[in-house]
Design an enzyme around this catalytic site. Structure first.
Site, PDB file in Angstrom:
ATOM      1  N   GLU A   1      14.537   7.929  -6.304  1.00  0.00           N
ATOM      2  CA  GLU A   1      14.404   7.497  -4.915  1.00  0.00           C
ATOM      3  C   GLU A   1      15.398   8.274  -4.048  1.00  0.00           C
ATOM      4  O   GLU A   1      16.354   8.861  -4.559  1.00  0.00           O
ATOM      5  CB  GLU A   1      14.783   6.017  -4.802  1.00  0.00           C
ATOM      6  CG  GLU A   1      14.041   5.103  -5.749  1.00  0.00           C
ATOM      7  CD  GLU A   1      12.629   4.844  -5.298  1.00  0.00           C
ATOM      8  OE1 GLU A   1      12.409   4.736  -4.082  1.00  0.00           O
ATOM      9  OE2 GLU A   1      11.745   4.777  -6.156  1.00  0.00           O
TER      10      GLU A   1
ATOM     11  N   LYS B   1       9.598  -5.548 -11.329  1.00  0.00           N
ATOM     12  CA  LYS B   1      10.572  -5.972 -12.365  1.00  0.00           C
ATOM     13  C   LYS B   1      11.761  -6.701 -11.765  1.00  0.00           C
ATOM     14  O   LYS B   1      12.323  -7.606 -12.382  1.00  0.00           O
ATOM     15  CB  LYS B   1      11.064  -4.794 -13.192  1.00  0.00           C
ATOM     16  CG  LYS B   1      12.001  -3.853 -12.447  1.00  0.00           C
ATOM     17  CD  LYS B   1      11.411  -2.515 -12.302  1.00  0.00           C
ATOM     18  CE  LYS B   1      11.804  -1.777 -11.079  1.00  0.00           C
ATOM     19  NZ  LYS B   1      11.068  -0.561 -10.857  1.00  0.00           N
TER      20      LYS B   1
ATOM     21  N   ASP C   1      18.187  -0.810 -12.627  1.00  0.00           N
ATOM     22  CA  ASP C   1      16.731  -0.835 -12.862  1.00  0.00           C
ATOM     23  C   ASP C   1      16.450  -1.068 -14.355  1.00  0.00           C
ATOM     24  O   ASP C   1      15.624  -1.910 -14.721  1.00  0.00           O
ATOM     25  CB  ASP C   1      16.132   0.501 -12.396  1.00  0.00           C
ATOM     26  CG  ASP C   1      14.652   0.621 -12.699  1.00  0.00           C
ATOM     27  OD1 ASP C   1      13.841   0.053 -11.953  1.00  0.00           O
ATOM     28  OD2 ASP C   1      14.301   1.276 -13.715  1.00  0.00           O
TER      29      ASP C   1
ATOM     30  N   PHE D   1       0.881  -1.174   0.000  1.00  0.00           N
ATOM     31  CA  PHE D   1       0.000   0.000   0.000  1.00  0.00           C
ATOM     32  C   PHE D   1       0.917   1.223   0.000  1.00  0.00           C
ATOM     33  O   PHE D   1       0.849   2.075   0.866  1.00  0.00           O
ATOM     34  CB  PHE D   1      -0.887  -0.067   1.261  1.00  0.00           C
ATOM     35  CG  PHE D   1      -2.019   0.916   1.340  1.00  0.00           C
ATOM     36  CD1 PHE D   1      -2.115   2.006   0.473  1.00  0.00           C
ATOM     37  CD2 PHE D   1      -3.012   0.757   2.299  1.00  0.00           C
ATOM     38  CE1 PHE D   1      -3.165   2.890   0.575  1.00  0.00           C
ATOM     39  CE2 PHE D   1      -4.064   1.643   2.411  1.00  0.00           C
ATOM     40  CZ  PHE D   1      -4.140   2.711   1.552  1.00  0.00           C
TER      41      PHE D   1
ATOM     42  N   GLY E   1       6.260   1.186 -16.679  1.00  0.00           N
ATOM     43  CA  GLY E   1       5.063   1.626 -15.934  1.00  0.00           C
ATOM     44  C   GLY E   1       3.761   1.566 -16.697  1.00  0.00           C
ATOM     45  O   GLY E   1       3.186   0.502 -16.896  1.00  0.00           O
TER      46      GLY E   1
ATOM     47  N   VAL F   1       2.272   2.793  -5.574  1.00  0.00           N
ATOM     48  CA  VAL F   1       1.403   2.135  -6.557  1.00  0.00           C
ATOM     49  C   VAL F   1       0.138   1.600  -5.875  1.00  0.00           C
ATOM     50  O   VAL F   1      -0.979   1.757  -6.392  1.00  0.00           O
ATOM     51  CB  VAL F   1       2.157   0.984  -7.282  1.00  0.00           C
ATOM     52  CG1 VAL F   1       1.259   0.325  -8.322  1.00  0.00           C
ATOM     53  CG2 VAL F   1       3.437   1.506  -7.936  1.00  0.00           C
TER      54      VAL F   1
ATOM     55  N   GLY G   1       5.513   6.321 -11.631  1.00  0.00           N
ATOM     56  CA  GLY G   1       4.500   7.106 -10.926  1.00  0.00           C
ATOM     57  C   GLY G   1       3.317   6.230 -10.546  1.00  0.00           C
ATOM     58  O   GLY G   1       3.011   5.254 -11.225  1.00  0.00           O
TER      59      GLY G   1
ATOM     60  N   VAL H   1       7.547  -3.275 -16.625  1.00  0.00           N
ATOM     61  CA  VAL H   1       8.454  -2.561 -17.540  1.00  0.00           C
ATOM     62  C   VAL H   1       7.731  -1.332 -18.084  1.00  0.00           C
ATOM     63  O   VAL H   1       6.622  -1.440 -18.606  1.00  0.00           O
ATOM     64  CB  VAL H   1       8.903  -3.451 -18.718  1.00  0.00           C
ATOM     65  CG1 VAL H   1       9.836  -2.688 -19.640  1.00  0.00           C
ATOM     66  CG2 VAL H   1       9.584  -4.717 -18.212  1.00  0.00           C
TER      67      VAL H   1
ATOM     68  N   LYS I   1      14.695  -4.430 -16.523  1.00  0.00           N
ATOM     69  CA  LYS I   1      13.628  -4.248 -17.519  1.00  0.00           C
ATOM     70  C   LYS I   1      14.089  -4.746 -18.895  1.00  0.00           C
ATOM     71  O   LYS I   1      13.312  -5.361 -19.638  1.00  0.00           O
ATOM     72  CB  LYS I   1      13.226  -2.774 -17.585  1.00  0.00           C
ATOM     73  CG  LYS I   1      12.569  -2.286 -16.288  1.00  0.00           C
ATOM     74  CD  LYS I   1      12.469  -0.771 -16.263  1.00  0.00           C
ATOM     75  CE  LYS I   1      11.810  -0.273 -14.987  1.00  0.00           C
ATOM     76  NZ  LYS I   1      11.924   1.186 -14.806  1.00  0.00           N
TER      77      LYS I   1
END
Ligand code: NAP
Ligand code: HSE
Length: 431
Positions: free
Chosen positions: A189, A104, A200, A10, A133, A13, A301, A131, A204
């Site tokens: 981040e 991912k 990252d 929670f 978003g 996303v 996002g 991948v 992907k």
């Protein structure tokens, strides 16, 4: 038709997904014919203030309780990380529950195993949000283009680094300033290591290559360089040459095998990926029948990612309610993944050299000794502070690297300021 779901996580996303499910409940139901009921939501800290109010008893800090709850027919994993997410996903699939995930890192590390558990259980495992978003790319690669030969996939699949590179290109910002801005805006981040190191994007890229070519590519087979050592000088030079530097994921399927890599790349200004600005992501797919396809949009996002997750939830719920056994979206075949040393690349190099007669001959000699052909060479500055800029023709990485070692051992080369790979044939400066 009613379906009870459990959501692991929670956060950014999860919050966006729950808001969508509550605020748009009526329109989702009208459009899809599904009544999606959130039965359980698992978090780490049950006492934390939450952005969406839930019924009493829905929140739990025991994720396995959620997976085992008979009211939970479908599990959404948006907690992130490999552990315990991987074991929870595996347990849900083994219990015959479809799983939707945006993770991912997990799919890149354990995707092959989890897809095969899903196949044995006959339930879907969907990961459209893993991948790029909010961009639909997993389904096009694994279903829409399932019968097509795909030769190459090029992607800008990390929003943070694309934002930083855009600021460096358009505003002349230094790397550190652009990164601080990306953090302030919430793109990067607090610890942006996975973004700027290329890790990252590599996860992907491994997923994209596996789906595009039908051979599983582990993420540790992806050659990875980030943007953390990029200098504003090279961003400026790229612009002057009509190029733009992007952190590109490149997956190629050749007669010799598959190669997957992530690194800063000189992209020609007229390439469709050159105009992808800010935190936007894009995936460019090449194949002999469809030629070129471009998928672009928000790569990160809460809201865009939640939209991809919700699409998968609707899809998986329909499969579940239809009661049919689900075949996996793709069956992987064994294939050869090439060592990066044998992959053909074109290099741009910036060398800080002594400016005196014979220096260029020594530099050219090193390339010649390693059978690397130079496409262009030009000089900036003179006397004490000369900078040599070179672009090679395409050669195996092993030969390019051998040249680099040779250059480093030359007394006249004070520093190798940059090595950046080039997409396409490479620039020819207009001197
Ligand atoms: P996040 O904001 O860090 O949220 C993670 C959530 O999972 C939090 O609610 C956390 O609980 C919960 N959680 C973590 N570990 C847990 C555990 N062991 N047991 C129970 N709950 C646990 O992460 P996010 O940004 O939403 O990302 C979620 C996933 O989506 C990740 O796999 C990420 O890679 C992927 N994704 C994210 C984006 C994006 O833009 N954010 C885009 C594409 C994909 P607490 O709230 O109590 O801490
Ligand atoms: N941190 C990622 C990015 C978003 O900047 O693109 C999640 O995949």
């Amino acid at each position: 038709m009613r379906v009870g779901i459990g959501i692991l996580g929670f956060g950014t996303v999860g919050g966006a997904l729950l808001r969508k499910l509550i605020e748009e409940n009526a329109s989702i139901s009208t459009k899809t014919g599904l009544e999606i009921e959130v039965e359980k939501v698992a978090v780490r800290d049950i006492g934390k203030l939450r952005s969406v109010a839930l019924r009493d008893g829905v929140l739990t800090d025991d994720p396995m309780e959620l997976v085992n709850d008979p009211a939970v027919q479908l599990v959404v994993e948006i907690m992130g990380g490999e552990d315990p997410a991987g074991d929870l996903v595996a347990a849900a699939l083994r219990a015959g529950k479809p799983v939707v995930t945006a993770n991912k890192a997990l799919i890149a590390a354990r995707g092959k195993e989890l897809i095969s558990i899903a196949e044995e259980a006959g339930v879907p495992l969907l990961f459209e949000a893993a991948v790029a978003g909010g961009i639909p790319i997993i389904r096009p690669l694994s279903e829409t283009l399932a019968g097509e030969q795909i030769d190459r996939v090029l992607g800008i699949v990390n929003g943070t680094t694309n934002y930083i590179l855009t600021k460096m290109t358009e505003d002349g910002a230094e790397y550190k300033t652009a990164l601080a801005e990306a953090q302030e805006l919430g793109y990067a981040e607090a610890d942006p290591t996975a973004d700027v190191s290329g890790a990252d994007a590599a996860a992907k890229a491994a997923i994209l290559a596996s789906l595009a070519f039908g051979t599983w590519v582990a993420s540790d087979r992806v050659y990875t360089e980030g943007i953390d050592r990029l200098d504003a000088t090279d961003v400026r030079i790229a612009s002057e040459l009509g190029y733009v530097i992007k952190l590109l994921a490149v997956a190629e399927n050749t007669q010799d095998g598959i190669s997957v890599r992530v690194h800063p790349t000189f992209v020609p200004g007229d390439h469709p990926l050159a105009v992808i600005r800010g935190a936007t992501n894009a995936v460019f797919v090449e194949g002999p029948s469809f030629h070129e396809l471009l998928f672009a949009g928000p790569g990160a996002g809460g809201a865009p990612t939640a939209s991809a997750v919700l699409g998968d939830v609707v899809d998986a719920a329909r499969e579940l309610l239809a009661g049919a056994e689900v075949a996996p979206p793709i069956r992987f075949q064994p294939g050869r993944v090439l060592e990066f040393d044998s992959v053909v690349t074109t290099w741009y190099l910036r060398l800080e050299v002594v400016d005196r007669p014979g220096v260029l001959a020594q530099v050219a000699g090193v390339f010649g000794d390693n059978e690397v052909s130079i496409k262009s060479v030009w000089q900036e500055g003179e006397d004490d502070g000369a900078t040599l800029l070179l672009v090679t023709h395409g050669h195996a990485e092993s030969r390019q690297r051998a040249s680099l070692e040779g250059l480093r051992s030359l007394e006249v080369v004070r520093d190798v300021g940059a090595v950046i790979r080039v997409e396409g044939a490479g620039p020819t400066p207009n001197l």
